[in-house]
Write a protein that holds these residues in place. Structure first.
Motif, short mmCIF file in Angstrom:
data_model
loop_
_atom_site.label_atom_id
_atom_site.label_comp_id
_atom_site.label_asym_id
_atom_site.label_seq_id
_atom_site.Cartn_x
_atom_site.Cartn_y
_atom_site.Cartn_z
N UNK A 3 0.84 -0.75 -0.32
CA UNK A 3 0.16 -0.15 -0.23
C UNK A 3 0.69 1.26 -0.38
N UNK A 4 0.45 2.69 -0.71
CA UNK A 4 1.02 3.53 -0.79
C UNK A 4 0.38 4.44 0.65
N UNK A 5 1.99 5.34 1.43
CA UNK A 5 1.97 5.82 2.59
C UNK A 5 1.77 7.09 2.69
N UNK A 6 1.74 7.86 2.99
CA UNK A 6 2.06 9.39 2.32
C UNK A 6 1.28 9.99 4.06
N UNK A 7 3.00 10.41 4.51
CA UNK A 7 2.39 11.16 5.60
C UNK A 7 2.69 12.96 5.33
N UNK A 90 11.88 -0.17 -2.30
CA UNK A 90 10.32 -0.55 -3.39
C UNK A 90 9.99 0.33 -3.86
N UNK A 91 10.26 1.72 -2.81
CA UNK A 91 8.96 2.00 -2.88
C UNK A 91 9.74 3.66 -3.33
N UNK A 92 8.86 4.00 -4.38
CA UNK A 92 8.86 5.94 -4.96
C UNK A 92 8.79 6.76 -4.23
N UNK A 93 10.03 7.04 -2.89
CA UNK A 93 10.22 8.02 -2.15
C UNK A 93 10.11 9.71 -2.65
N UNK A 94 8.99 10.77 -2.05
CA UNK A 94 8.71 11.83 -2.57
C UNK A 94 8.76 12.35 -1.04
N UNK A 185 -1.97 13.72 -8.47
CA UNK A 185 -2.65 13.09 -10.71
C UNK A 185 -1.56 12.38 -11.08
N UNK A 186 -0.46 13.01 -11.61
CA UNK A 186 1.03 12.38 -12.16
C UNK A 186 0.84 10.89 -11.68
N UNK A 191 1.00 5.29 -14.49
CA UNK A 191 1.22 4.11 -13.50
C UNK A 191 2.68 3.51 -13.01
N UNK A 192 3.16 3.25 -12.40
CA UNK A 192 4.17 2.22 -11.63
C UNK A 192 3.92 1.14 -11.17
#
Length: 494
Positions: A3-7, A90-94, A185-186, A191-192
């Motif tokens: 799952x995605x994670x948003x802090x 394995x996460x894309x970290x922003x 949105x991007x 998709x990734x």
């Protein structure tokens, strides 16, 4: 499927600034709604009551004493942390917004896939100034308000009041939120295979206390909770507080002026809540909401006029600055009992919790403990939580000298330069209703938070509490024995 994670991280937001935590003047519908599908922790505590040490702690899982994070000015390189762990797994970290974690000359993209500071127009930006500088984001209108803030008996209050718009002070936060929305949105259109981990950390409600409409005018001043009385009238508190209180000069303010400052702070919190709402709405719009864990918290709190003190302090631990918001809306499939939880948790539990959400073990030994058991319904997480700060005599590097009387930070920072007991080491240990503070060079403190929630009556000076104090001291001793150092995970090559 991971799952995605948003802090989504506030700066200097106190736990009791939310409506669902009992503040009737607060307007925080998006934070409040989390308890309908997730958990808000009533007893969440930071590990240091100022920005840099706290952020180093909640991103690594180390207490501040482990690597000497006891000042705003000195950052270490190459400490293991959750940003790198997520990237490795394995996460894309922003990373969007505040730094206060790694040295300003170090590339942030060593820790993430994209970094955006909220100031430049570039997605990848490696240069960031040290600390928080509200003057760096002021237009002409807010420059005038900032100058007015430094006049007369308002000089050390951090009160700016109503901002003309959102284009000056506070603009950086809007930039960060819009960048987060743009990224969501991007991702929905590109998709990734990688889930995303977004660390979006903004500046409100960090002082100066200033906010634009509609938030500024929305707070009903008549609903503000009682303010804690001036520390000058309270015996047996920390000498640091007396020093700041005397220099800030707010003791003669009428209650109406404190109310305006406190209401403006709550307006800043309400704006943060609105921005959280924008993020939640965007996640729903693109179909990511159910598959995203949202965690909202703050690095530490703010006195906001309590004890007739503005801002924060490094080595005192009253609830306004140590008890912080910590809320989680788990992704679908994560066991959850929606509620306000009384379980005692710490911000340094975040790396362990995030790792469990992401399905991996941290690659290094740290002191945090996943609170997903508490999310699922347990009210038992930790028997004690800790917060610490200060220095020993002679630690000039921890004084943070250099601010003269022209700076609004001078009352605190000049007191930190004293070689008396003011800025010296202390540790807080909270166990249930009791909060104990051990101090190296002055008397200890003990408060019964059930009977004395404003922390006015220091029980440590009373003989009848000696047994409780000894029990708390024993717990502090065990705490330091368990967490004193970090042993590197790899052997050197010889």
């Amino acid at each position: 499927m991971k799952k995605n994670i948003f802090l989504f991280v506030a700066d200097q937001m106190r736990n009791d600034s939310m409506f669902h935590m009992g503040n009737e003047a607060s307007i925080t519908p998006n934070l409040d709604s989390i308890v309908e599908e997730g958990v808000s922790f009533e007893n969440a505590y930071c590990q240091n009551p100022v920005c840099v040490p706290s952020r180093n702690s909640f991103l690594t899982g180390f207490y501040p004493h482990v690597n000497g994070h006891r000042t705003m000015h000195y950052l270490h390189r190459d400490e293991p942390n959750i940003l790198q762990e997520m990237r490795t797994n394995g996460y894309e970290v922003i990373w969007i917004g505040r730094n206060d974690f790694i040295p300003g000359d170090q590339a942030k993209t060593d820790y993430c896939d994209e970094y955006y500071d909220g100031i430049s127009d570039e997605n990848l930006r490696d240069e960031v100034g040290e600390g928080f500088n509200p003057q760096a984001e002021q237009n002409e209108a807010t420059q005038k308000l900032y100058a007015k803030m430094l006049e007369g008996d308002n000089k050390y209050s951090f009160y700016m009041g109503k901002l003309p718009d959102g284009e000056g002070y506070g603009k950086t936060d809007w930039n960060c939120v819009y960048k987060a929305l743009e990224y969501i949105e991007r991702r929905s259109k590109e998709p990734s295979d990688k889930p995303f981990f977004v660390y979006c950390t903004i500046s409100f409600p960090h002082p100066p206390y200033g906010c634009e409409d509609p938030w500024y005018s929305s707070i009903d001043r008549s609903k503000l909770p009682p303010r804690r009385p001036s520390v000058k009238d309270i015996p047996n508190k920390a000498s640091m507080l007396y020093g700041i209180n005397e220099k800030q000069g707010l003791n003669d303010w009428p209650e109406e002026r404190f109310d305006e400052s406190r209401a403006t702070y709550l307006a800043m919190v309400s704006r943060f809540d609105h921005q959280l709402g924008l993020i939640k709405s965007k996640l729903k719009e693109v179909g990511f909401y159910d598959d995203t864990n949202i965690i909202v918290y703050s690095d530490h709190g703010d006195y906001t006029g309590d004890y007739a003190i503005a801002e924060k302090v490094q080595n005192s631990f009253e609830d306004p600055i140590s008890n912080v918001p910590l809320l989680i809306k788990p992704a679908k499939g994560i066991p959850v009992e929606p509620r306000i939880s009384k379980a005692q948790v710490e911000l340094l539990d975040l790396p362990a919790t995030i790792a469990e959400l992401a399905g991996f073990e941290l690659s290094y030994t740290q002191s945090g403990k996943s609170f997903l058991g508490a999310v699922a319904g347990s009210e038992e997480h930790k028997d004690a939580v800790f917060c610490e700060g200060g220095r020993i005599h002679g630690e000039v590097q921890a004084m943070e000298a250099g601010h003269g009387p022209e700076s609004p930070y001078w009352p605190r920072l000049s007191t930190q330069c004293s070689e008396g007991p003011e800025h010296t080491k202390a540790v807080m240990c909270k166990m249930g209703k009791y909060k104990y503070i051990m101090r190296l060079y002055e008397y200890d403190e003990l408060y019964n938070l059930d009977e004395d929630p404003m922390e006015l009556d220091n029980l440590a000076v009373k003989d009848e509490y000696s047994q409780i104090i000894q029990e708390m001291k024993n717990r502090v001793t065990r705490f330091y024995m368990e967490t004193t150092d970090f042993v590197p995970m790899g052997r050197d090559k010889r």
